[in-house]
Design a protein around this motif. Structure first.
Motif, PDB file in Angstrom:
ATOM      1  N   THR A 188       0.843  -1.211   0.000  1.00  0.00           N
ATOM      2  CA  THR A 188       0.000   0.000   0.000  1.00  0.00           C
ATOM      3  C   THR A 188       0.870   1.250   0.000  1.00  0.00           C
ATOM      4  N   VAL A 189       1.912   1.231   0.827  1.00  0.00           N
ATOM      5  CA  VAL A 189       2.813   2.392   0.914  1.00  0.00           C
ATOM      6  C   VAL A 189       3.567   2.573  -0.406  1.00  0.00           C
ATOM      7  N   TRP A 190       3.956   1.467  -1.029  1.00  0.00           N
ATOM      8  CA  TRP A 190       4.663   1.557  -2.320  1.00  0.00           C
ATOM      9  C   TRP A 190       3.737   2.045  -3.436  1.00  0.00           C
ATOM     10  N   GLU A 191       2.468   1.602  -3.381  1.00  0.00           N
ATOM     11  CA  GLU A 191       1.521   2.083  -4.410  1.00  0.00           C
ATOM     12  C   GLU A 191       1.369   3.596  -4.307  1.00  0.00           C
ATOM     13  N   LYS A 192       1.298   4.093  -3.055  1.00  0.00           N
ATOM     14  CA  LYS A 192       1.232   5.560  -2.882  1.00  0.00           C
ATOM     15  C   LYS A 192       2.543   6.197  -3.344  1.00  0.00           C
TER      16      LYS A 192
END
Ligand SMILES: NC(=O)C1=CN([C@@H]2O[C@H](COP(=O)(O)OP(=O)(O)OC[C@H]3O[C@@H](n4cnc5c(N)ncnc54)[C@H](OP(=O)(O)O)[C@@H]3O)[C@@H](O)[C@H]2O)C=CC1
Ligand SMILES: CC(C)(CO)C(=O)C(=O)O
Length: 305
Positions: A188-192
């Motif tokens: 999730t953090v990488w997608e952001k």
């Protein structure tokens, strides 16, 4: 004993989410919200409270305490941090006495290395991962302006079980924060990160807002080449991302307000220091480490350095 939550950095992000917490837990018997702010921000909040303006509304909230004095702040159960990434180490240094072995730390920065950096300073603590989607900024010290409707907060941990984090999720939910406790927080953090790194780098380099990037085919191509480079770096690092991450990210941008820009571009236009190290340079460095060429990122980094 009250659960004591510190908010470090009362700017666009910390001010907005910290403000919702302060509103919900004002004079609560079980939860205490402490704003960790310095200088003019501290003075303004101590005198007038923290004002939050949205497109339709305005509210003023009061924390239990606003201070940057570790003796006054005392020990914290949770620390939610939202300074800029270039202030991570120095801001932690100034309040290290407030962090005991049981303090859980939630970083809400843009970027993917905050958890690792904080863990170096506090190796024994639980340091979560988190990210937010919001457009908010400091109008003047103690006054936060939030634009548009999105205000999502994601958090979780690779090492701590979801059940241990339910307390924090309830605290957020009861404060009407649109929060998501997610199992696969790293992705999730990488997608952001893929979204914001390419956007911040493109808008800052081209000096264009979101509409300006999307409506010019040459600029859109430029933005897509950044998405391809950063995705290749993520894959080389072993991240398991959706196969259509580039298409998903473009769709996400197409749904964003066209007259908005990235917070890094806003900082650049205002002559402020930028987060280029976390949002642009990090990708170039990781590319070098993993043997992935990032020529477009490199070109941007040269201009922004
Ligand atoms: N703004 C947005 O819309 C979004 C921002 N983000 C990310 O969130 C993070 C925070 O950004 P944003 O809220 O915009 O940043 P801001 O610049 O608005 O706020 C940062 C705040 O941190 C404070 N600060 C810095 N060092 C200290 C310290 N030692 N003690 C106390 N306060 C300190 C600053 O205070 P002072 O004025 O005293 O220096 C400032 O008020 C960034 O990583 C950003 O990329 C993510 C999504 C959206
Ligand atoms: C693009 C946006 C507003 C999305 O949250 C962002 O993260 C930023 O500007 O830093």
């Amino acid at each position: 004993m009250k659960t004591r939550i510190g908010i470090l950095g009362l700017g666009g992000v910390g001010g907005y989410f910290g403000g919702l917490l302060a509103k919900a837990y004002f004079e609560s018997d079980v939860i205490e919200i402490v704003f960790i702010a310095r200088g003019e921000t501290q003075k303004a909040i101590a005198k007038n409270g923290l004002k939050i303006k949205t497109d339709t509304d305005e509210m003023t909230v009061f924390p239990s305490l606003v201070s940057d004095n570790p003796d006054e702040i005392g020990n914290l159960d949770y620390l939610i941090c939202a300074t800029k990434t270039y202030d991570i180490e120095t801001s932690f240094e100034s309040i290290k006495e407030c962090i005991s072995a049981t303090t859980t730390i939630l970083p809400l920065y843009n970027g993917v290395d905050a958890t690792e950096r904080i863990q170096v300073v506090f190796p024994k603590n639980t340091v979560l991962q988190g990210c937010v989607y919001i457009v908010s900024m400091i109008e003047s010290p103690g006054i936060i302006k939030k634009v548009g409707s999105y205000e999502k907060l994601f958090f979780g941990s690779q090492t701590v079980s979801i059940s241990r984090l339910n307390e924090l999720q309830s605290i957020f939910e009861n404060a009407n924060i649109e929060s998501y406790l997610v199992e696969n927080i790293e992705e999730t953090v990488w997608e952001k990160f893929i979204f914001i790194s390419a956007l911040a780098s493109a808008t800052s380099y081209l000096n264009e807002n979101i509409g300006g990037v999307l409506n010019n085919p040459e600029y859109k191509e430029f933005y897509i080449s950044l998405l391809n480079e950063i995705t290749a770096v993520a894959v080389a690092k072993g991240l398991k991302l959706p196969n259509d991450i580039v298409a998903q990210t473009i769709t996400k941008l197409e749904k964003s307000p066209k007259d908005n820009t990235s917070s890094m571009h806003r900082d650049l236009l205002a002559g402020h220091k930028t987060e280029a190290n976390s949002l642009t340079k990090y990708v170039v460095n990781e590319g070098v480490k993993h043997g992935i060429a990032t020529p477009v990122y490199q070109k941007i980094l040269e201009k922004l350095s």
